[in-house]
Design an enzyme around this catalytic site. Structure first.
Site, PDB file in Angstrom:
ATOM      1  N   SER A   1       0.698  -1.178   0.137  1.00  0.00           N
ATOM      2  CA  SER A   1       0.029   0.013  -0.058  1.00  0.00           C
ATOM      3  C   SER A   1       0.743   1.193  -0.083  1.00  0.00           C
ATOM      4  O   SER A   1       0.717   2.241  -0.863  1.00  0.00           O
ATOM      5  CB  SER A   1      -0.945  -0.045   1.160  1.00  0.00           C
ATOM      6  OG  SER A   1      -1.848  -1.190   1.288  1.00  0.00           O
TER       7      SER A   1
ATOM      8  N   ARG B   1     -13.487  -6.822 -10.495  1.00  0.00           N
ATOM      9  CA  ARG B   1     -13.450  -5.724  -9.402  1.00  0.00           C
ATOM     10  C   ARG B   1     -14.014  -4.398  -9.749  1.00  0.00           C
ATOM     11  O   ARG B   1     -13.839  -3.855 -10.901  1.00  0.00           O
ATOM     12  CB  ARG B   1     -12.137  -5.806  -8.658  1.00  0.00           C
ATOM     13  CG  ARG B   1     -11.676  -7.097  -8.042  1.00  0.00           C
ATOM     14  CD  ARG B   1     -10.387  -7.049  -7.459  1.00  0.00           C
ATOM     15  NE  ARG B   1     -10.284  -6.199  -6.201  1.00  0.00           N
ATOM     16  CZ  ARG B   1      -9.367  -6.089  -5.478  1.00  0.00           C
ATOM     17  NH1 ARG B   1      -7.994  -6.702  -5.642  1.00  0.00           N
ATOM     18  NH2 ARG B   1      -9.257  -5.551  -4.410  1.00  0.00           N
TER      19      ARG B   1
ATOM     20  N   SER C   1     -11.473   1.954   0.064  1.00  0.00           N
ATOM     21  CA  SER C   1     -11.169   3.163   0.399  1.00  0.00           C
ATOM     22  C   SER C   1      -9.793   3.767  -0.586  1.00  0.00           C
ATOM     23  O   SER C   1      -9.762   4.925  -0.598  1.00  0.00           O
ATOM     24  CB  SER C   1     -10.379   2.953   1.677  1.00  0.00           C
ATOM     25  OG  SER C   1      -9.028   2.139   1.689  1.00  0.00           O
ATOM     26  N   GLN C   2      -9.584   2.794  -1.405  1.00  0.00           N
ATOM     27  CA  GLN C   2      -8.755   3.189  -2.586  1.00  0.00           C
ATOM     28  C   GLN C   2      -9.504   4.301  -3.340  1.00  0.00           C
ATOM     29  O   GLN C   2      -8.953   5.155  -4.143  1.00  0.00           O
ATOM     30  CB  GLN C   2      -8.532   1.927  -3.489  1.00  0.00           C
ATOM     31  CG  GLN C   2      -7.308   0.911  -2.800  1.00  0.00           C
ATOM     32  CD  GLN C   2      -6.992  -0.311  -3.562  1.00  0.00           C
ATOM     33  OE1 GLN C   2      -7.345  -0.258  -4.797  1.00  0.00           O
ATOM     34  NE2 GLN C   2      -6.331  -1.392  -2.826  1.00  0.00           N
TER      35      GLN C   2
ATOM     36  N   SER D   1     -12.280   0.372   5.624  1.00  0.00           N
ATOM     37  CA  SER D   1     -10.748   0.508   5.766  1.00  0.00           C
ATOM     38  C   SER D   1     -10.165   1.873   5.961  1.00  0.00           C
ATOM     39  O   SER D   1      -9.102   2.185   5.455  1.00  0.00           O
ATOM     40  CB  SER D   1     -10.149  -0.130   4.326  1.00  0.00           C
ATOM     41  OG  SER D   1     -10.454  -1.388   4.549  1.00  0.00           O
TER      42      SER D   1
ATOM     43  N   ASP E   1      -8.030  -6.577   5.464  1.00  0.00           N
ATOM     44  CA  ASP E   1      -7.176  -7.598   4.730  1.00  0.00           C
ATOM     45  C   ASP E   1      -6.584  -8.536   5.746  1.00  0.00           C
ATOM     46  O   ASP E   1      -5.992  -9.347   5.254  1.00  0.00           O
ATOM     47  CB  ASP E   1      -5.884  -6.671   4.227  1.00  0.00           C
ATOM     48  CG  ASP E   1      -6.259  -6.061   2.862  1.00  0.00           C
ATOM     49  OD1 ASP E   1      -7.344  -6.461   2.365  1.00  0.00           O
ATOM     50  OD2 ASP E   1      -5.616  -5.220   2.403  1.00  0.00           O
TER      51      ASP E   1
ATOM     52  N   ARG F   1      -3.693 -13.661  -0.499  1.00  0.00           N
ATOM     53  CA  ARG F   1      -3.922 -13.856   1.013  1.00  0.00           C
ATOM     54  C   ARG F   1      -4.600 -15.190   1.555  1.00  0.00           C
ATOM     55  O   ARG F   1      -4.492 -15.161   2.629  1.00  0.00           O
ATOM     56  CB  ARG F   1      -4.842 -12.709   1.514  1.00  0.00           C
ATOM     57  CG  ARG F   1      -4.016 -11.108   0.944  1.00  0.00           C
ATOM     58  CD  ARG F   1      -4.206 -10.172   2.021  1.00  0.00           C
ATOM     59  NE  ARG F   1      -3.566  -8.946   1.746  1.00  0.00           N
ATOM     60  CZ  ARG F   1      -2.533  -8.777   1.972  1.00  0.00           C
ATOM     61  NH1 ARG F   1      -1.869  -9.770   2.523  1.00  0.00           N
ATOM     62  NH2 ARG F   1      -1.766  -7.734   1.476  1.00  0.00           N
TER      63      ARG F   1
END
Length: 415
Positions: free
Chosen positions: A11, A110, A157-158, A183, A300, A372
């Site tokens: 990030s 996405r 939040s991106q 987030s 995450d 993940r």
């Protein structure tokens, strides 16, 4: 005591690449993450005409406050959500140019709509070539005046981060009113990093939901990338699960990343946590308590907790993680599916998962190409030998050497 040096934050690296590319001068990024995602971001910058010089310990980026040098580019964003959301925003601020952005099949699924609708509100000529609100898309850049926006960042939040970083590149700056935000700690990362590159964002309004971003651009700097807190969660969880102790240097009381709060979850489950200014240590006897926890701000790390949950003495219920359904895969359902195949009783709802104690049996983990999922269940494998993965290599997204490093770590724990 085992000391683990975790690679740089994905990030933080992605934000630093955007800010350095937009800044006036040449920036040096110290110890950035080198992985598929960040290399894809750097490759995208190069396609847009920015000068990026990767090195073994530092990357140098020559900024272009006026926007991309290339007036025409076709950028492939791979699987990277930050690449796919930040680079189109950066390109849109350029004075002129025609830019096409596409991504992997996984990333095409996405959502982008809240961000691309916000860019359209600002006057950006933007066209989705296939499904509305998804990649691929084309942008005809002609600079951005700025102004006021209302944004729903409840999925990611991106979207807000991309627009905040865009603000100083507009003629008049931006005022962004946020109606929902997931987030939230990631926004604190963004604001702190913008400050390091010379921009101060102010917050106000009810609940500090109005962000005012001044125009004027960024100044180049030397910026050190801290270790990745999400990646550190696997090592912290492993210590808690196996009755061991691990220290991760570089992540302490002053860390930017909210995902370091995962250690607070482990503390509630019975682990000891010690944090200094520049390191965090987790130690445990191996006994874990069940709990109910809201992980909206650290979602995450939800798969990390889900993977060790069966070993707790009581049920583990994770709430307010609906946004994990629109990550690299539907992570909430992927965790539930794999745990059930391991013989664990799991129930789920729209934004929650509850996992009962049990004795997991080894199985092949269905990864859905999600790094993940692999790394989380690698922790469970410390107590359930024989776990395998249908796509172990997908860890290249954020930690290409994960299997090698984690195997060495496991040897130390067993040593």
């Amino acid at each position: 005591m085992t000391v683990i040096h975790v690679p740089g934050s994905k990030s933080v690296t992605a934000r630093a690449l955007f800010l350095a590319a937009a800044a006036n001068g040449t920036s040096t990024l110290v110890r950035p993450l080198s992985s598929d995602d960040t290399e894809g971001f750097a490759e995208g910058l190069t396609a847009l005409g920015y000068a990026v010089e990767p090195g073994p310990e530092a990357w140098r980026i020559t900024g272009r406050p006026a926007g991309p040098a290339a007036t025409d580019a076709d950028v492939y964003c791979r699987d990277g959500a930050t690449t796919a959301r930040f680079l189109p925003t950066l390109a849109a601020a350029g004075a002129r140019g025609s830019y096409r952005f596409d991504a992997s099949a996984q990333m095409r699924r996405r959502p982008l709509a809240p961000l691309t609708e916000a860019l359209r509100t600002l006057g950006v000529d933007l066209h989705h070539e296939a499904a509305e609100g998804h990649h691929p898309l084309r942008i005809e850049a002609a600079g951005i005046k700025g102004g006021e926006l209302t944004l729903d960042a409840g999925q990611s939040s991106q979207y807000l981060t991309a627009l905040l970083m865009l603000g100083p590149l507009t003629a008049q700056g931006l005022t962004i009113t946020v109606t929902d935000l997931v987030s939230a700690p990631y926004i604190e990362i963004t604001l702190a990093m913008m400050r390091s590159f010379g921009v101060e964002v102010t917050r106000g309004g009810p609940g500090d939901t109005v962000f005012t971003v001044p125009p004027g651009g960024y100044r180049a700097t030397t910026y050190a990338i801290e270790p990745d807190a999400s990646t550190a969660s696997y090592f912290f969880a492993a210590a808690a699960l196996t009755g061991s102790e691990v220290t991760v240097p570089g992540l302490g009381q002053g860390a930017l990343q909210g995902d370091l709060r995962f250690v607070d979850v482990l503390r509630r489950m019975g682990a000891e946590v010690h944090m200094t200014t520049d390191a965090t240590t987790v130690r445990s006897t191996g006994g874990l308590r069940g709990l109910t926890v809201n992980m909206r701000d650290i979602s995450d790390t939800m798969p990390t907790l889900a993977a060790i949950a069966p070993f707790a003495s009581g049920p583990v219920r994770i709430e307010d993680v609906g946004n994990t359904r629109v990550k690299e895969c539907d992570r909430l359902e992927a965790c539930a599916e794999n745990l059930r195949r391991m013989g664990i009783t799991v129930t789920t709802g729209p934004d929650w998962i509850e996992i009962q104690p049990g004795t997991p049996r080894p199985t092949e983990i269905t990864t859905h190409g999600d790094h993940r999922i692999v790394m989380s269940f690698a922790v469970a494998a410390l107590r359930t030998p024989g776990i395998t993965y249908d796509d172990p290599g997908c860890v290249r997204k954020t930690f290409p050497r994960f299997h090698e490093v984690f195997a060495g770590f496991a040897d130390l724990l067993n040593g």
